[in-house]
Design a protein around this motif. Structure first.
Motif, PDB file in Angstrom:
ATOM      1  N   LEU A  86       1.242  -1.206   0.076  1.00 24.17           N
ATOM      2  CA  LEU A  86      -0.147  -0.044   0.175  1.00 24.17           C
ATOM      3  C   LEU A  86       0.528   1.265   0.262  1.00 24.17           C
ATOM      4  CD1 LEU A  86      -1.611  -0.962   2.911  1.00 24.17           C
ATOM      5  CD2 LEU A  86      -3.022  -0.784   0.447  1.00 24.17           C
ATOM      6  N   ARG A  87      -0.316   2.037  -0.200  1.00 26.76           N
ATOM      7  CA  ARG A  87       0.864   3.708   0.517  1.00 26.76           C
ATOM      8  C   ARG A  87       0.160   4.288   1.064  1.00 26.76           C
ATOM      9  NH1 ARG A  87       4.461   5.231  -3.737  1.00 26.76           N
ATOM     10  NH2 ARG A  87       4.380   4.426  -5.869  1.00 26.76           N
ATOM     11  N   THR A  88       1.032   5.535   1.395  1.00 27.28           N
ATOM     12  CA  THR A  88       0.405   6.204   2.667  1.00 27.28           C
ATOM     13  C   THR A  88      -0.988   6.371   2.506  1.00 27.28           C
ATOM     14  OG1 THR A  88       2.741   6.851   3.828  1.00 27.28           O
ATOM     15  CG2 THR A  88       0.755   7.871   4.697  1.00 27.28           C
ATOM     16  N   GLY A  89      -2.088   6.612   3.641  1.00 23.83           N
ATOM     17  CA  GLY A  89      -3.100   7.278   3.103  1.00 23.83           C
ATOM     18  C   GLY A  89      -4.184   6.522   2.385  1.00 23.83           C
ATOM     19  N   GLN A  90      -3.557   4.949   1.699  1.00 20.65           N
ATOM     20  CA  GLN A  90      -5.002   4.087   1.255  1.00 20.65           C
ATOM     21  C   GLN A  90      -5.675   3.255   2.500  1.00 20.65           C
ATOM     22  OE1 GLN A  90      -2.545   2.197  -2.016  1.00 20.65           O
ATOM     23  NE2 GLN A  90      -4.434   0.955  -2.276  1.00 20.65           N
ATOM     24  N   PRO A 130       4.267  -1.334  14.649  1.00 17.06           N
ATOM     25  CA  PRO A 130       4.716  -0.602  13.774  1.00 17.06           C
ATOM     26  C   PRO A 130       6.170  -1.749  13.500  1.00 17.06           C
ATOM     27  CG  PRO A 130       3.865   0.880  15.145  1.00 17.06           C
ATOM     28  CD  PRO A 130       3.513  -0.180  16.059  1.00 17.06           C
ATOM     29  N   THR A 131       6.588  -1.640  12.722  1.00 20.19           N
ATOM     30  CA  THR A 131       7.952  -1.674  12.260  1.00 20.19           C
ATOM     31  C   THR A 131       9.471  -1.406  12.768  1.00 20.19           C
ATOM     32  OG1 THR A 131       7.974  -2.272  10.112  1.00 20.19           O
ATOM     33  CG2 THR A 131      10.220  -2.507  10.923  1.00 20.19           C
ATOM     34  N   GLY A 132      10.196  -2.107  14.020  1.00 18.58           N
ATOM     35  CA  GLY A 132      11.218  -1.282  14.691  1.00 18.58           C
ATOM     36  C   GLY A 132      10.703  -1.497  16.217  1.00 18.58           C
ATOM     37  N   SER A 133       9.199  -1.549  16.202  1.00 21.81           N
ATOM     38  CA  SER A 133       8.954  -1.513  17.932  1.00 21.81           C
ATOM     39  C   SER A 133       8.601  -2.622  18.425  1.00 21.81           C
ATOM     40  CB  SER A 133       7.407  -0.297  18.388  1.00 21.81           C
ATOM     41  OG  SER A 133       7.102  -0.653  19.286  1.00 21.81           O
ATOM     42  N   SER A 172     -17.724 -14.605  10.757  1.00 19.74           N
ATOM     43  CA  SER A 172     -16.859 -13.309  10.055  1.00 19.74           C
ATOM     44  C   SER A 172     -16.366 -12.486  10.176  1.00 19.74           C
ATOM     45  CB  SER A 172     -17.160 -13.762   8.348  1.00 19.74           C
ATOM     46  OG  SER A 172     -18.569 -12.940   7.801  1.00 19.74           O
ATOM     47  N   PHE A 173     -15.808 -11.201  10.267  1.00 25.34           N
ATOM     48  CA  PHE A 173     -15.834  -9.853  10.434  1.00 25.34           C
ATOM     49  C   PHE A 173     -14.606  -9.767   8.987  1.00 25.34           C
ATOM     50  CE2 PHE A 173     -11.911 -12.554  12.536  1.00 25.34           C
ATOM     51  CZ  PHE A 173     -11.202 -12.140  12.408  1.00 25.34           C
ATOM     52  N   ALA A 174     -14.963  -8.189   9.627  1.00 25.34           N
ATOM     53  CA  ALA A 174     -14.047  -7.362   8.389  1.00 25.34           C
ATOM     54  C   ALA A 174     -14.124  -5.984   9.097  1.00 25.34           C
ATOM     55  CB  ALA A 174     -14.876  -7.315   6.887  1.00 25.34           C
ATOM     56  N   HIS A 175     -13.349  -4.960   8.639  1.00 24.16           N
ATOM     57  CA  HIS A 175     -12.429  -3.818   9.753  1.00 24.16           C
ATOM     58  C   HIS A 175     -12.164  -2.841   8.805  1.00 24.16           C
ATOM     59  CE1 HIS A 175     -12.064  -0.327  11.750  1.00 24.16           C
ATOM     60  NE2 HIS A 175     -12.788  -0.570  12.865  1.00 24.16           N
ATOM     61  N   GLU A 176     -12.255  -2.004   8.552  1.00 30.03           N
ATOM     62  CA  GLU A 176     -11.186  -1.239   7.052  1.00 30.03           C
ATOM     63  C   GLU A 176     -10.122   0.055   8.280  1.00 30.03           C
ATOM     64  OE1 GLU A 176     -12.535   2.035   3.650  1.00 30.03           O
ATOM     65  OE2 GLU A 176     -13.689   0.579   3.368  1.00 30.03           O
ATOM     66  N   PHE A 177      -9.168  -0.171   7.212  1.00 30.86           N
ATOM     67  CA  PHE A 177      -8.294   1.249   8.173  1.00 30.86           C
ATOM     68  C   PHE A 177      -7.372   1.817   6.737  1.00 30.86           C
ATOM     69  CE2 PHE A 177      -8.495  -2.545  10.873  1.00 30.86           C
ATOM     70  CZ  PHE A 177      -8.784  -1.671  11.857  1.00 30.86           C
ATOM     71  N   THR A 178      -6.828   3.316   7.546  1.00 32.24           N
ATOM     72  CA  THR A 178      -5.786   3.747   6.919  1.00 32.24           C
ATOM     73  C   THR A 178      -4.596   3.580   6.877  1.00 32.24           C
ATOM     74  OG1 THR A 178      -7.825   5.449   6.744  1.00 32.24           O
ATOM     75  CG2 THR A 178      -5.305   5.823   5.758  1.00 32.24           C
ATOM     76  N   ALA A 179      -3.723   3.264   5.941  1.00 31.55           N
ATOM     77  CA  ALA A 179      -2.332   2.800   6.031  1.00 31.55           C
ATOM     78  C   ALA A 179      -1.741   4.009   6.517  1.00 31.55           C
ATOM     79  CB  ALA A 179      -1.800   2.321   5.027  1.00 31.55           C
ATOM     80  N   ASP A 180      -1.026   4.304   7.138  1.00 33.15           N
ATOM     81  CA  ASP A 180      -0.071   5.060   8.287  1.00 33.15           C
ATOM     82  C   ASP A 180       1.351   4.833   8.160  1.00 33.15           C
ATOM     83  OD1 ASP A 180      -0.519   3.339  10.157  1.00 33.15           O
ATOM     84  OD2 ASP A 180      -1.231   5.285  10.786  1.00 33.15           O
ATOM     85  N   GLY A 181       1.273   3.446   7.445  1.00 36.22           N
ATOM     86  CA  GLY A 181       3.462   2.728   8.665  1.00 36.22           C
ATOM     87  C   GLY A 181       3.271   1.427   7.685  1.00 36.22           C
ATOM     88  N   VAL A 189       2.723  -3.957   4.050  1.00 34.25           N
ATOM     89  CA  VAL A 189       4.478  -3.203   3.303  1.00 34.25           C
ATOM     90  C   VAL A 189       2.995  -1.951   3.451  1.00 34.25           C
ATOM     91  CG1 VAL A 189       5.724  -2.642   2.171  1.00 34.25           C
ATOM     92  CG2 VAL A 189       6.003  -4.874   3.161  1.00 34.25           C
ATOM     93  N   VAL A 190       3.464  -0.695   3.915  1.00 38.36           N
ATOM     94  CA  VAL A 190       3.111   0.794   3.432  1.00 38.36           C
ATOM     95  C   VAL A 190       4.392   1.775   3.008  1.00 38.36           C
ATOM     96  CG1 VAL A 190       2.259   2.807   4.027  1.00 38.36           C
ATOM     97  CG2 VAL A 190       1.055   0.700   5.067  1.00 38.36           C
ATOM     98  N   ASN A 191       4.514   2.115   1.385  1.00 36.71           N
ATOM     99  CA  ASN A 191       5.214   2.731   0.931  1.00 36.71           C
ATOM    100  C   ASN A 191       4.665   4.239   1.035  1.00 36.71           C
ATOM    101  OD1 ASN A 191       6.751   0.498  -0.072  1.00 36.71           O
ATOM    102  ND2 ASN A 191       5.237   0.354  -1.644  1.00 36.71           N
TER     103      ASN A 191
END
Length: 546
Positions: free
Chosen positions: A457-461, A489-492, A508-517, A543-545
């Motif tokens: 993904l890209r940040t904000g997607q 988060p990576t490194g934490s 089943s379950f589902a949840h939508e998020f916004t990529a930030d890292g 992975v979030v670019n």
């Protein structure tokens, strides 16, 4: 380079040159102090300097400047020039550019000192030591050219004891004037008298003499008393010490019965208790003074109470007598006394981080088995079951634990309800271990699906996390349950709560998020009705670019 000492003093309209004195002959052993080229106000602090500061510089009592090298003989630049700046006028009033070198007379140690001839500024006070140019000075400390407090003839009267803690401290206190080399009594001046645990003030008389009573506490590790003249704007501090000879009294350390012989597991903490008493001058037995320090333990130096009782905390790792005596092995107030504890330390085996669960495959045990001291010999561990957790323990399985890794992960069939434990019998000279019984009755719960997509993904997607929660055996959908989402988060090392969702009737379950890292996502179920096991999904890296 001339072998002379020249001192300049700022006066109205210019500079006045002070008296010159012949220095030690020889280019490498002469001390030269030259006046500044011009009188100007002190510049502001500079960010850079033309030469670094030596490791240490100080003033001797006679006013000479001493420059110290590092222990390996480095740190003093060649061609060193040290400037004195008047803190009041802001002017540089002297420059020292020649020293005599003092080295180890045996030629073994590489460090050295550079010593100038006595400097003679026009006024007493504290001057700033600088290196570097006038425009880019580097401050290296202070040059103390005040009157020096000098304490001599210090005497602390001998003969103190726990029956007579008071003594008399006497001394002569004078000042030394570095300008003239003359001494004068420091009259009617307060000075500090300090021992290890006691301090007080005293005042000199009209002749600068001091005579004052001083009382010890009787718990000190030494009987030294220091006479110290405090620093003032006109006089630098000075002091000297003397030690009173104390009369040591006979003493005994009496251990409590349970502290005379102990048997304990390797690595455990043992408590040793008892009482310390002294034989006073009249022959009576008395507790040692409250606060008498005993030999160090895990807490530091334990101290006796008012009744002479003490408590020591020790980690047991050796089969040998444990000694209890005074701190450091000796006391200035008490004769040597010692009490031994006969200690038997047995090898120990114990379980660590044991977890027992029930799933579709039955009962699962994970954890570790430690052995102190470390053993390389594999050993056997029993898995035991009881219907009531109290009686009729039956061994259901025996497995081997290798102490080289000391970890185990074992699964075996088992009842839906009952109590389970692990047992390590150990050897004759070793203390075994049994885990606390655990009742396993809850229904197994598991995430059969879990995925974060799309990726990368890209940040904000936006992206979705979907999965399925099931329970019971055989597994079936577990609807209406709360699923918690966590992100690492990576490194934490920590997981952060990000949200939750409720399972549908089909689990089943589902949840939508916004990529930030970039990082790792995981879902967790926490038992809500007291009948289910907690569950955690697999970890899904996302992975979030930028």
């Amino acid at each position: 380079m001339t072998s002379a000492v020249v001192v300049v003093t700022a006066v109205l309209g210019g500079l006045a040159v002070g008296e010159a004195a012949q220095a030690i002959p020889g280019a490498a052993q002469a001390a030269v102090v030259r006046g500044t080229a011009q009188a100007s106000s002190a510049p502001g602090p500079a960010q850079a300097a033309s030469s670094p500061c030596p490791p240490e510089m100080s003033a001797r009592q006679d006013g000479s400047l001493v420059v110290h090298s590092e222990p390996d003989g480095t740190g003093v630049p060649d061609g060193l020039v040290v400037h004195l700046r008047d803190k009041k006028t802001g002017l540089r009033v002297a420059a020292v550019d020649t020293f005599r070198k003092v080295t180890d007379p045996d030629g073994i140690l590489p460090d050295f000192q550079l010593v100038s001839e006595p400097l003679k500024p026009a006024a007493l006070g504290i001057y700033t030591l600088e290196v570097g140019s006038e425009t880019e000075p580097v401050v290296c400390g202070d040059f103390d050219y005040r009157l020096r407090a000098v304490v001599t003839e210090v005497d602390v009267v001998d003969g103190v004891s726990l029956d007579r803690l008071e003594t008399t401290v006497s001394a002569d206190v004078t000042t030394f004037d570095p300008r003239t080399g003359a001494s004068a009594p420091l009259r009617n001046t307060k000075v500090h008298l300090s021992g290890e645990r006691t301090s007080q003030e005293a005042t000199t008389d009209a002749q600068g003499h001091l005579s004052s009573p001083f009382t010890f506490r009787g718990t000190e590790n030494h009987t030294e008393v220091r006479v110290e003249v405090p620093e003032t704007p006109d006089v630098s501090a000075g002091g000297r010490s003397d030690t009173a000879r104390a009369v040591r009294q006979k003493a005994e350390i009496l251990l409590d019965p349970e502290s005379r012989k102990i048997k304990t597991r390797y690595g455990s903490i043992a408590t040793i208790t008892g009482q310390a008493v002294r034989i006073a001058g009249d022959g009576t037995r008395k507790p040692v003074p409250e606060g008498t320090p005993m030999l160090a333990d895990l807490t530091g130096e334990p101290r006796t109470k008012a009744d002479g009782r003490f408590e020591r905390q020790l980690r047991m790792v050796h089969d040998r007598p444990v000694k209890t005596t005074w701190a450091g092995g000796r006391s200035p107030w008490l004769q040597y006394a010692i009490a031994d504890t006969d200690a038997e330390v047995v090898e120990a085996g114990f379980f660590t981080d044991v977890k027992a669960t029930i799933g579709s495959a039955g009962v699962t045990f994970t954890g570790g088995l430690a052995h102190k001291p470390l053993s390389q010999t594999p050993t056997l561990v029993e898995v035991q079951y009881s219907a009531d957790g109290k009686t009729s323990w039956k061994t259901r399985n025996v497995f081997t634990v290798d102490f080289a890794t000391a970890r185990f992960d074992l699964a075996l069939p088992g009842e839906a309800d009952g109590y389970w434990r692990l047992r390590y019998a150990a050897a004759p000279r070793m203390q075994g271990s049994v885990t606390d019984p655990v009742r396993l009755t809850r229904t197994a719960t598991e995430f059969t699906k879990f995925n974060a997509a799309p990726e990368p993904l890209r940040t904000g997607q936006s992206f979705s996390i979907k999965g399925t929660l099931r329970h019971e055996t055989p597994a079936k959908a577990y609807g209406g349950q709360l699923v918690l989402f966590y992100f690492q988060p990576t490194g934490s090392q920590d997981y952060v709560f990000k949200g939750h969702a409720k399972t549908a009737a089909n689990g089943s379950f589902a949840h939508e998020f916004t990529a930030d890292g970039t990082g790792t996502w995981v879902a967790r179920y926490r038992d809500a009705d007291g009948k289910h096991l907690n569950a955690e999904s697999r970890r899904d890296d996302l992975v979030v670019n930028p």
